[in-house]
Write an enzyme that holds these catalytic residues in place. Sequence first.
Site, PDB file in Angstrom:
ATOM      1  N   LYS A 195       9.684-136.416  41.941  1.00 33.14           N
ATOM      2  CA  LYS A 195       9.944-135.079  41.426  1.00 33.14           C
ATOM      3  C   LYS A 195      10.559-135.143  40.025  1.00 33.14           C
ATOM      4  CE  LYS A 195      10.381-130.696  40.981  1.00 33.14           C
ATOM      5  NZ  LYS A 195      11.123-129.783  41.850  1.00 33.14           N
TER       6      LYS A 195
ATOM      7  N   LYS B 259      19.047-128.766  34.695  1.00 33.55           N
ATOM      8  CA  LYS B 259      19.607-129.631  35.736  1.00 33.55           C
ATOM      9  C   LYS B 259      18.668-130.799  36.036  1.00 33.55           C
ATOM     10  CE  LYS B 259      18.607-128.699  39.782  1.00 33.55           C
ATOM     11  NZ  LYS B 259      17.578-129.075  40.780  1.00 33.55           N
TER      12      LYS B 259
END
Length: 296
Positions: free
Chosen positions: A171, A239
Amino acid sequence: MTTVGFIGLGIMGGPMAVNLAKAGFDVIGYDVVPPRHAFLTQAGGRFATGIAEVVQKADVVVTMVRDSADVEAVTLGEQGILAHARAGQLYVDMSSIAPRTARDVAEVARPLGVRVLDAPVSGGETGAIEGSLSIMVGGDAEDFQAALPILEVVGATVVHVGPHGAGQTVKAANQLIVAGTIELVAEAIVFLEAYRVDTEAAVRVLAGGLAGNRILDRKAAGMLARSFEPGFRIDLHHKDMGIVTSAAREAGVVIPLGSAVAQLIAALKAQGDGGLDHSALLKLVEQLSGRGSQPA
């Protein structure tokens, strides 16, 4: 009927839980923002008053929360998932967090007999609504097979990519590619507009050639219209880029282009644009080029 406990009913988790309920699973959901429960109950799901109730009533527990700190709180806290889980229960975290956090959670769960998978997703809000997400899964192969009937409801591409933490590593690579591609599409649009090219026509022909990509397909129209309603917020991509740059440093891998885009995303967040869609990188390219926002 399998009971799925779903914790985190936001932009991504909400439609994912709804799709599971529509597919016939008994879904019991929980979110710290109570109004989010309404969408699930309208689809035939139930809502819980807290994490303990979700875990106690569910066969499989799924989380979709903001970041590593939230996963640690929801999973490892005194009233968290592992405090109430039972041996043999399956826990699937679909948040995007640091690979190290995913490995740490699995390590804590192992002596309790709780089976853990890290299964982050790609595809944004549209993919969550459509049930067409790409899901990269880390953990034991037999646990992956057990979770597959659930994952295949919310995702069109579901792949086991390795041991605990591997899903989050893939990811991170995904977010690196997405951020870089959005930045290049933004630069191309501003470049085309500077020469007064028919940008809609240009995007169509670019999408049909070697430059074609999902960002052009899904994001270009909004970028041309300067519509940055969040499908995936700058705050969240900021983030994620922190995860990428940290993990790359840990592995001794150099990502010069990724690091540059991470700084551009950080700049947008610092300007107060964290709530906009990540395609708002276009705004920053315009600013750096000394060009005001173009008319829609």
